[in-house]
Design a protein around this motif. Sequence first.
Motif, PDB file in Angstrom:
ATOM      1  N   SER A 135      -2.739  25.930  41.747  1.00 15.45           N
ATOM      2  CA  SER A 135      -1.535  25.103  42.343  1.00 15.45           C
ATOM      3  C   SER A 135      -1.357  25.208  43.717  1.00 15.45           C
ATOM      4  O   SER A 135      -1.466  26.373  44.518  1.00 15.45           O
ATOM      5  CB  SER A 135      -0.372  25.282  41.547  1.00 15.45           C
ATOM      6  OG  SER A 135       0.577  24.794  41.915  1.00 15.45           O
ATOM      7  N   SER A 184       1.840  24.403  44.765  1.00 14.89           N
ATOM      8  CA  SER A 184       3.256  24.573  44.737  1.00 14.89           C
ATOM      9  C   SER A 184       3.493  25.820  45.019  1.00 14.89           C
ATOM     10  O   SER A 184       2.978  26.920  44.775  1.00 14.89           O
ATOM     11  CB  SER A 184       3.734  24.254  43.222  1.00 14.89           C
ATOM     12  OG  SER A 184       5.201  24.579  42.949  1.00 14.89           O
ATOM     13  N   GLY A 218       6.623  25.297  39.252  1.00 18.64           N
ATOM     14  CA  GLY A 218       5.630  24.073  39.196  1.00 18.64           C
ATOM     15  C   GLY A 218       4.097  24.780  39.231  1.00 18.64           C
ATOM     16  O   GLY A 218       3.431  24.117  38.622  1.00 18.64           O
ATOM     17  N   TYR A 270       1.692  23.153  36.429  1.00 18.22           N
ATOM     18  CA  TYR A 270       0.342  23.171  36.852  1.00 18.22           C
ATOM     19  C   TYR A 270      -0.795  23.808  35.879  1.00 18.22           C
ATOM     20  O   TYR A 270      -1.635  23.050  35.243  1.00 18.22           O
ATOM     21  CB  TYR A 270      -0.007  23.229  38.140  1.00 18.22           C
ATOM     22  CG  TYR A 270      -1.267  23.065  38.817  1.00 18.22           C
ATOM     23  CD1 TYR A 270      -1.598  22.027  39.047  1.00 18.22           C
ATOM     24  CD2 TYR A 270      -2.148  24.143  38.647  1.00 18.22           C
ATOM     25  CE1 TYR A 270      -3.143  21.729  39.583  1.00 18.22           C
ATOM     26  CE2 TYR A 270      -3.438  24.134  39.367  1.00 18.22           C
ATOM     27  CZ  TYR A 270      -3.748  22.947  39.464  1.00 18.22           C
ATOM     28  OH  TYR A 270      -5.264  22.673  39.839  1.00 18.22           O
TER      29      TYR A 270
END
Length: 180
Positions: free
Chosen positions: A96, A98, A103, A107
């Motif tokens: 990810s 993020s 997050g 993901y």
Amino acid sequence: MRTWRSLPDAPSVRPPTQTEKFHTFVNEAHSPLTLGAVDVDAGVMRETELSQVNLGPQPGLTARYKAVLIQKESIAFLGKYLYPSLLRQDQLYYPSTSSTFLGRATYAASRILITRNDSGNRTLNSSYFLGVLTSVAIATAYRPYWARSTSATFKTFGSTIGSDNGIDLFHEFGSGIGKG
């Protein structure tokens, strides 16, 4: 060769070759994470079957381990090489982008449902689901007739998705665990 930290949405990411897809299968088949998942799944299968009343003889832990290993290896072949090659999907895990824990976790959990096609666009991870369904069918056919049931098949399907989701979470957070 792809880099592990390539940008997942970058249009310049080239699709994996057939050789790269085959190497993904080989790497997963020999991964300690796969063998650990086999251990967990065989133990869950044993505990689940012991809690049910069965009329036939119970297979030993070695037989369960062998059945789960066959299933995991068939998932690796079908879900990481054969179906992705036929459906033109990319089964590599991309971390990810993020910066938040939630997050990144969201993901990682979504990678079971969403993957990229060879063009780099997001798509339903149909090659994974076909691989799991086919391997569960193989595992069910491998069991003796008295140990086959619809509920056992669905439990195997669910535990496989759960353990694979855990592996995706490990891929996402595993590199940071040792850095504490």
